[in-house]
Design a protein around this motif. Sequence first.
Motif, PDB file in Angstrom:
ATOM      1  N   SER A 259     -86.372   9.706 -23.230  1.00  0.00           N
ATOM      2  CA  SER A 259     -86.446   9.562 -21.941  1.00  0.00           C
ATOM      3  C   SER A 259     -85.432   8.152 -21.669  1.00  0.00           C
ATOM      4  O   SER A 259     -85.733   7.291 -22.350  1.00  0.00           O
ATOM      5  N   LYS A 260     -84.678   8.238 -20.664  1.00  0.00           N
ATOM      6  CA  LYS A 260     -83.965   7.057 -20.137  1.00  0.00           C
ATOM      7  C   LYS A 260     -84.826   5.951 -19.664  1.00  0.00           C
ATOM      8  O   LYS A 260     -84.471   4.715 -19.939  1.00  0.00           O
ATOM      9  N   LEU A 261     -85.979   6.323 -19.114  1.00  0.00           N
ATOM     10  CA  LEU A 261     -86.715   5.181 -18.709  1.00  0.00           C
ATOM     11  C   LEU A 261     -87.548   4.661 -19.856  1.00  0.00           C
ATOM     12  O   LEU A 261     -87.384   3.316 -19.846  1.00  0.00           O
ATOM     13  N   ARG A 262     -87.774   5.413 -20.695  1.00  0.00           N
ATOM     14  CA  ARG A 262     -88.458   4.662 -22.002  1.00  0.00           C
ATOM     15  C   ARG A 262     -87.290   3.819 -22.597  1.00  0.00           C
ATOM     16  O   ARG A 262     -87.603   2.599 -23.200  1.00  0.00           O
ATOM     17  N   ALA A 263     -86.076   3.909 -22.666  1.00  0.00           N
ATOM     18  CA  ALA A 263     -84.851   3.239 -23.450  1.00  0.00           C
ATOM     19  C   ALA A 263     -84.604   2.075 -22.565  1.00  0.00           C
ATOM     20  O   ALA A 263     -84.463   1.055 -23.226  1.00  0.00           O
ATOM     21  N   ALA A 264     -84.767   2.071 -21.179  1.00  0.00           N
ATOM     22  CA  ALA A 264     -84.519   1.107 -20.305  1.00  0.00           C
ATOM     23  C   ALA A 264     -85.745  -0.051 -20.606  1.00  0.00           C
ATOM     24  O   ALA A 264     -85.582  -1.444 -20.473  1.00  0.00           O
ATOM     25  N   ILE A 265     -86.976   0.423 -20.623  1.00  0.00           N
ATOM     26  CA  ILE A 265     -87.985  -0.358 -20.764  1.00  0.00           C
ATOM     27  C   ILE A 265     -87.760  -0.951 -22.188  1.00  0.00           C
ATOM     28  O   ILE A 265     -88.027  -2.345 -22.404  1.00  0.00           O
ATOM     29  N   ALA A 266     -87.629  -0.510 -23.216  1.00  0.00           N
ATOM     30  CA  ALA A 266     -87.459  -0.972 -24.453  1.00  0.00           C
ATOM     31  C   ALA A 266     -86.550  -1.941 -24.532  1.00  0.00           C
ATOM     32  O   ALA A 266     -86.472  -3.191 -25.197  1.00  0.00           O
ATOM     33  N   GLU A 267     -85.223  -1.685 -23.964  1.00  0.00           N
ATOM     34  CA  GLU A 267     -84.186  -2.535 -23.879  1.00  0.00           C
ATOM     35  C   GLU A 267     -84.629  -3.845 -23.238  1.00  0.00           C
ATOM     36  O   GLU A 267     -84.274  -5.116 -23.682  1.00  0.00           O
ATOM     37  N   LEU A 268     -85.069  -3.931 -22.347  1.00  0.00           N
ATOM     38  CA  LEU A 268     -85.579  -4.882 -21.413  1.00  0.00           C
ATOM     39  C   LEU A 268     -86.540  -5.831 -22.141  1.00  0.00           C
ATOM     40  O   LEU A 268     -86.157  -6.948 -22.090  1.00  0.00           O
ATOM     41  N   VAL A 269     -87.677  -5.438 -22.518  1.00  0.00           N
ATOM     42  CA  VAL A 269     -88.524  -6.251 -22.942  1.00  0.00           C
ATOM     43  C   VAL A 269     -88.262  -6.447 -24.693  1.00  0.00           C
ATOM     44  O   VAL A 269     -88.514  -7.974 -25.015  1.00  0.00           O
ATOM     45  N   CYS A 270     -87.703  -5.801 -25.344  1.00  0.00           N
ATOM     46  CA  CYS A 270     -87.282  -6.234 -26.716  1.00  0.00           C
ATOM     47  C   CYS A 270     -86.176  -7.241 -26.640  1.00  0.00           C
ATOM     48  O   CYS A 270     -86.295  -8.163 -27.567  1.00  0.00           O
ATOM     49  N   ALA A 271     -85.127  -6.997 -26.021  1.00  0.00           N
ATOM     50  CA  ALA A 271     -83.991  -7.922 -26.019  1.00  0.00           C
ATOM     51  C   ALA A 271     -84.449  -9.426 -25.558  1.00  0.00           C
ATOM     52  O   ALA A 271     -84.391 -10.385 -26.006  1.00  0.00           O
ATOM     53  N   SER A 272     -85.588  -9.414 -24.335  1.00  0.00           N
ATOM     54  CA  SER A 272     -86.028 -10.568 -24.204  1.00  0.00           C
ATOM     55  C   SER A 272     -86.746 -11.363 -25.064  1.00  0.00           C
ATOM     56  O   SER A 272     -86.655 -12.439 -25.215  1.00  0.00           O
ATOM     57  N   VAL A 273     -87.879 -10.632 -25.664  1.00  0.00           N
ATOM     58  CA  VAL A 273     -88.588 -11.357 -26.544  1.00  0.00           C
ATOM     59  C   VAL A 273     -87.932 -11.853 -28.031  1.00  0.00           C
ATOM     60  O   VAL A 273     -88.000 -13.027 -28.273  1.00  0.00           O
ATOM     61  N   GLN A 274     -87.025 -11.102 -28.468  1.00  0.00           N
ATOM     62  CA  GLN A 274     -86.123 -11.396 -29.456  1.00  0.00           C
ATOM     63  C   GLN A 274     -85.019 -12.307 -29.436  1.00  0.00           C
ATOM     64  O   GLN A 274     -84.741 -13.052 -30.348  1.00  0.00           O
ATOM     65  N   GLN A 275     -84.169 -11.859 -28.295  1.00  0.00           N
ATOM     66  CA  GLN A 275     -83.167 -12.845 -28.206  1.00  0.00           C
ATOM     67  C   GLN A 275     -82.992 -13.775 -26.970  1.00  0.00           C
ATOM     68  O   GLN A 275     -82.191 -14.505 -26.848  1.00  0.00           O
TER      69      GLN A 275
END
Length: 434
Positions: free
Chosen positions: A401-417
């Motif tokens: 799902s594009k929604l799943r991908a967008a949520i993953a990108e949002l939160v994982c990029a924020s926490v890690q980088q």
Amino acid sequence: MSIPVVTVGQAQEDIVGGLERLHGPVTVVRRCAELAELLAACQSGLARAAVVADGCEELTASLVDRLGAVGVAIIALTDNPDEASRLRGIGVPSAVLGVEAATLAARISEAVAQLVGRQPGHPAAGLADPAAALRPVPAASEDVPAASGTGRIIAVWGPAGSPGRTLVAANMAGELAAEGKSVLLVDADSYGASIAAVLGLLDESAGLAQACRLADQGMLDADALLRIAAAVATRLGTFRVLTGITRADRWTELRAAALSLVLERAREIADVVVVDTGFCLEADEEISFDTMAPRRNAATLRTLELADTVYAVGSADPVGVPRLVRGLAELELAVPNVSPVVVMNKVRAGAVGRAPERQLRDAWDRYGPAAEISAFLPADGPAADSALLGGSLLLEVAPESKLRAAIAELVCASVQQKRRSSVFSSTARRRLKG
């Protein structure tokens, strides 16, 4: 200038006599027969400090903090080391019953000075319920990654309506767990807690209320919080959950002072603490006649104050956009230091026209809020419906799902980088494909 003090307890005669003979730093203005009388005296503005020599077992974090909110510091006298330890856990300095008057006066002066210098974000709440009837709910946690002990708090907030706060918060937790993080998901919505329903948890034991009660009594440690939190396993990772209140009228169990202690412990057991908050930011001060009364929105306000990152989620439609704009203005007034990450959810051409992201940015510029839109989450009704029907997450029912991908990108990029990126980490890409 002498500090006015009220006292309570069987040893108060010795206390009062010793303090009065000092003729200096403190002045005893009332001798109370019981704790309730002492509280009334403190609320009236009579004292700046209270010495509790009897009944200190009735002191809770919420009670102490509300007294602090009206400018009263508390010193407890006890010879019990365990009780002294509990009192320290809820922010009450203690001394032995036979303490010298000069030493006690110095402790009182120090406590008052610390109270005066307290930061504005310090906990504030009302009286809490006892925790005698608590039955912590054990969680199968062997599959949950160990935490570093210095966890970050993510708050997911949004204005009135249904912008999708809970869906975003739950899937953020799942994606972070899939990245190998130790995650605790907390449902702090005092109006419509729904994390348990979204995740298909049948035993709604109000885990956050249990944790708050233990924290209020100074009895919540990391092990107790781990026992209360439920473990939720997905095919890509496991995270823990503190479920919300089972009925809206139980909001009084979520006192701000106790919640602050819960979140402090949560940082110890999780790398990331994701909190789903309520929508309302009203402080309730003007409509309350009792300064000791609990506040309906205290859980939301306290979470936003303590959060390292606040995601402000709005619905991408002609109603949701202006609601979010007004909500952000209210958020700035309620929690001035917060810098929210603005997220437009349910983005679809049918609601805003062709090229929806461009349309939304143009509308946002016209409204003129200070915060810019940081992310767009596409509408994916079928995937969201499937996840809700199955009590699961997008990563399980709709991994592409594009929604799943967008949520993953949002939160994982924020926490890690700590910055947004259009590129996932290699681990995230592998897990999305898996």
